[in-house]
Design a protein around this motif. Sequence first.
Motif, short mmCIF file in Angstrom:
data_model
loop_
_atom_site.label_atom_id
_atom_site.label_comp_id
_atom_site.label_asym_id
_atom_site.label_seq_id
_atom_site.Cartn_x
_atom_site.Cartn_y
_atom_site.Cartn_z
N GLY A 131 2.44 25.91 15.80
CA GLY A 131 3.75 25.67 15.21
C GLY A 131 4.40 24.39 15.69
N GLN A 132 3.62 23.53 16.35
CA GLN A 132 4.12 22.22 16.78
C GLN A 132 3.80 21.18 15.71
N TYR A 133 4.39 19.99 15.85
CA TYR A 133 4.03 18.92 14.93
C TYR A 133 2.56 18.57 15.10
N ALA A 134 1.93 18.18 14.02
CA ALA A 134 0.47 18.13 13.94
C ALA A 134 -0.18 17.16 14.92
N PHE A 135 0.50 16.09 15.31
CA PHE A 135 -0.11 15.10 16.18
C PHE A 135 0.05 15.44 17.67
N ASN B 44 9.11 23.64 22.02
CA ASN B 44 8.87 22.55 21.09
C ASN B 44 8.21 22.99 19.79
N GLN B 45 8.34 24.29 19.47
CA GLN B 45 7.68 24.81 18.27
C GLN B 45 8.63 24.78 17.07
N ARG B 46 8.26 24.05 16.05
CA ARG B 46 9.08 23.96 14.85
C ARG B 46 9.23 25.33 14.19
N THR B 47 8.16 26.11 14.21
CA THR B 47 8.22 27.43 13.58
C THR B 47 9.25 28.32 14.25
N VAL B 48 9.34 28.25 15.58
CA VAL B 48 10.31 29.07 16.32
C VAL B 48 11.72 28.59 16.02
N TRP B 49 11.91 27.28 16.01
CA TRP B 49 13.24 26.72 15.70
C TRP B 49 13.68 27.12 14.30
N ASP B 50 12.77 27.02 13.34
CA ASP B 50 13.12 27.37 11.96
C ASP B 50 13.42 28.85 11.81
N ALA B 51 12.91 29.65 12.74
CA ALA B 51 13.19 31.09 12.71
C ALA B 51 14.56 31.42 13.29
N GLY B 52 15.27 30.37 13.76
CA GLY B 52 16.63 30.57 14.25
C GLY B 52 16.77 30.62 15.75
N VAL B 53 15.67 30.45 16.47
CA VAL B 53 15.72 30.48 17.93
C VAL B 53 15.90 29.06 18.43
N HIS B 54 17.10 28.72 18.91
CA HIS B 54 17.43 27.35 19.25
C HIS B 54 17.64 27.10 20.73
N THR B 55 17.54 28.13 21.55
CA THR B 55 17.68 27.96 22.99
C THR B 55 16.65 28.82 23.69
N TYR B 56 16.45 28.57 24.97
CA TYR B 56 15.60 29.45 25.76
C TYR B 56 16.24 29.59 27.14
N ALA B 57 15.89 30.67 27.79
CA ALA B 57 16.49 30.93 29.10
C ALA B 57 15.50 31.68 29.97
#
Length: 243
Positions: A121-125, A219-232
């Motif tokens: 789920g990260q950017y391809a490069f 740094n996972q785009r898929t997780v961010w797009d799922a609405g998860v914007h922070t971690y702890a």
Amino acid sequence: MTDQTPNFSDLSAVFINATLKKSPEPSNTDGLVRMSADIMRSHGVDVTEIRAIDHPIATGVWPDMTEHGWDVDAWPPILEQIMAAEILVLAGPIWLGDNSSIMKQVIERLYSASSILNADGQYAFYGKVGGCLITGNEDGIKHCAMNVLYSIQHVGFTIPPQADAGWIGEAGPGPSYLDEGSGGPENDFTNRNTTFMTYNLMHLARMLKDAGGIPAFGNQRTVWDAGVHTYAVDAGQANPEYR
């Protein structure tokens, strides 16, 4: 210091030459590409060299421009080769103190892959390394290298130390790198920097491949797009988690 030679034989690299000269016209940039590529090949790296201008690459910022009005676009198969490699080296000439129009086009098409994600789920490069080689007979190596290296790290490539090298002759209409008597192929500064860049690319590619790429946490785009914007990290938890 170790006397053990690293094993790079399972790595692959793509060199894209952004010269304005179509084959078979000689390209001075090919001289530096050849030096770096030969070092890699001597260590068993599978190297592909592409002269971009020889291919009908469409202009645009989508992975396949035939889906956006173009009849022909040679970029998708080139992108497939880049995706399959661990190392990318962009090489090109200086014109008017800047990168060539072909280099700009290649960078734009790399940017077109921003919509593509890897299995984590990260950017391809992510997990790939990049560097650049610059040639010319006018000032601008560092300016051109800054543009190239910023651009490719922005789309996800990892940049090792000393990731650029180049050669410029006397300012003005002087000899080019491969011209007889230019001094380019014998230039110690250029040869040292090209050699260091090449080994640093291979070393970092080796490290990233052995580590399975860039760690997929935060740094996972898929997780961010799922609405998860922070971690702890909660007290007592062995592993941090997204929230």
